[in-house]
Structures are given as structure tokens and as C-alpha cells.
Design a protein around this motif. Structure first.
Motif: not given
Length: 64
Positions: A27-49
């Protein structure tokens, strides 16, 4: 069908308990939307300098 899909690791589960757990998971698997957004969104800027764009001396106790 040598290996069951669900296995009880500790204790003893009655067939009704395994069936209830299976129904809940399906039931939980069927209730999940098919087109979920990815859990990890990229950073706005690089983590290194880039070192060539840094100022000269950095104090050893600096957090930056």
C-alpha cells in the motif's frame, strides 16, 4: 522459489502477521507518486575554492 521474499530475522511471525506487513508495504509503495523529484539537488555553487582566487595568507585558526 527457494528464498522467500520476506524473512523474519528474530522471533516467530505468524502467516497473518507477514500478510499484514506485506499489505502495508504494498500500500505504501502504491501511494508513492511515480514522478518524485530526486532527493539530492545540486549545490548552487561549488564546495571548493580555486586557490589562485584566494587572498594571500590565511590564519591557521581561521574557519574559512
Amino acid at each position: 522459489m527457494d528464498m522467500p521474499d520476506i524473512r523474519v530475522e528474530k522471533g516467530h511471525a505468524e502467516p497473518e502477521e507477514v500478510a499484514a506487513l506485506t499489505a502495508l508495504l504494498l500500500a505504501r509503495a502504491a501511494a508513492r507518486p511515480a514522478d518524485t523529484a530526486p532527493a539530492h539537488r545540486g549545490r548552487a555553487r561549488a564546495g571548493w575554492r580555486r586557490l589562485e582566487r584566494e587572498g594571500g595568507f590565511r590564519a591557521p585558526h581561521s574557519w574559512h
